[in-house]
Design an enzyme around this catalytic site. Sequence first.
Site, mmCIF file in Angstrom:
data_model
loop_
_atom_site.group_PDB
_atom_site.id
_atom_site.type_symbol
_atom_site.label_atom_id
_atom_site.label_comp_id
_atom_site.label_asym_id
_atom_site.label_seq_id
_atom_site.Cartn_x
_atom_site.Cartn_y
_atom_site.Cartn_z
ATOM 1 N N LYS A 9 13.836 -23.709 1.933
ATOM 2 C CA LYS A 9 14.478 -24.300 0.681
ATOM 3 C C LYS A 9 15.239 -23.136 -0.019
ATOM 4 O O LYS A 9 15.124 -22.014 0.302
ATOM 5 C CB LYS A 9 13.457 -24.864 -0.193
ATOM 6 N N ASN A 112 8.736 -24.905 -3.472
ATOM 7 C CA ASN A 112 7.688 -24.721 -2.774
ATOM 8 C C ASN A 112 8.138 -24.192 -1.279
ATOM 9 O O ASN A 112 7.471 -24.262 -0.416
ATOM 10 C CB ASN A 112 6.847 -25.628 -2.656
ATOM 11 N N GLU A 126 14.192 -36.515 11.150
ATOM 12 C CA GLU A 126 14.748 -35.466 10.471
ATOM 13 C C GLU A 126 15.538 -34.666 11.584
ATOM 14 O O GLU A 126 16.688 -34.147 11.196
ATOM 15 C CB GLU A 126 13.615 -34.758 9.977
HETATM 16 P P1 IDP Z 1 5.601 -32.084 1.262
HETATM 17 O O1 IDP Z 1 6.749 -31.052 1.078
HETATM 18 O O2 IDP Z 1 4.226 -31.052 1.143
HETATM 19 O O3 IDP Z 1 5.382 -32.496 2.433
HETATM 20 P P2 IDP Z 1 6.060 -34.433 -0.282
HETATM 21 O O4 IDP Z 1 4.940 -35.200 -1.014
HETATM 22 O O5 IDP Z 1 6.727 -35.062 0.904
HETATM 23 O O6 IDP Z 1 5.521 -32.850 0.030
HETATM 24 O O7 IDP Z 1 7.108 -34.036 -1.214
HETATM 25 C C1 IDP Z 1 8.287 -33.569 -0.917
HETATM 26 C C2 IDP Z 1 9.158 -32.566 -1.774
HETATM 27 O O8 IDP Z 1 9.135 -33.120 -3.059
HETATM 28 C C3 IDP Z 1 8.015 -31.492 -2.133
HETATM 29 O O9 IDP Z 1 8.002 -30.423 -1.069
HETATM 30 C C4 IDP Z 1 8.215 -30.934 -3.373
HETATM 31 O O10 IDP Z 1 9.446 -30.043 -3.168
HETATM 32 C C5 IDP Z 1 8.786 -32.146 -3.990
HETATM 33 N N1 IDP Z 1 7.614 -32.925 -4.991
HETATM 34 C C6 IDP Z 1 6.664 -33.453 -4.475
HETATM 35 N N2 IDP Z 1 5.905 -33.832 -5.409
HETATM 36 C C7 IDP Z 1 6.528 -33.405 -6.676
HETATM 37 C C8 IDP Z 1 6.363 -33.452 -8.115
HETATM 38 O O11 IDP Z 1 5.245 -34.107 -8.517
HETATM 39 N N3 IDP Z 1 7.249 -32.866 -8.850
HETATM 40 C C9 IDP Z 1 8.362 -32.044 -8.414
HETATM 41 N N4 IDP Z 1 8.572 -31.981 -7.071
HETATM 42 C C10 IDP Z 1 7.818 -32.468 -6.293
#
Ligand code: IDP
Length: 135
Positions: A9, A112, A126
């Site tokens: 990212k 992250n 994807e």
């Molecule tokens: P992942 O990347 O670990 O698969 P997902 O639940 O698929 O996590 O969420 C996609 C992305 O959305 C996350 O990597 C993060 O960047 C963002 N995200 C997920 N949950 C939150 C939140 O509660 N607040 C802000 N951003 C979030």
Amino acid sequence: MERTFLMIKPDGVRRGLVGEIVARFERKGLKLIALDLVHASRETVEAHYGVHREKPFFAGVVGFILSGPVVTTVWEGDEVIAISRKLMGATKPTEANPGTIRGDYSNSVEQNLIHGSDSVENAASEIALWYPNLV
Ligand code: IDP
Ligand code: MG
């Protein structure tokens, strides 16, 4: 042989962590089959996070991914999806273990560092989205 889509990212690119992150997957023995530095379009990023369209963080995460270039990659290997998710670490900073990419380098749920496909079906869609010409 399984494939997965991993994306570094904008925070990872800005912080100069591309080499460090790619090296972890290489050292694990996963095979790199595509890698590009790209300025993604809103259309692509909204499709990429389409499963999260109704979530409160959708607009935020899309805007964040559009905030700078990303490094898109495709990897191949036995169980590559589960293995790469393990190396990435959990989504929440309080749950990402030390020794994982997120656990070692991120303290933010949004910023992250890395995306990784979470299933065979999502990996296929994807890869088709980001690499329509990859056979
Ligand atoms: P992942 O990347 O670990 O698969 P997902 O639940 O698929 O996590 O969420 C996609 C992305 O959305 C996350 O990597 C993060 O960047 C963002 N995200 C997920 N949950 C939150 C939140 O509660 N607040 C802000 N951003 C979030
Ligand atoms: Mg996900």
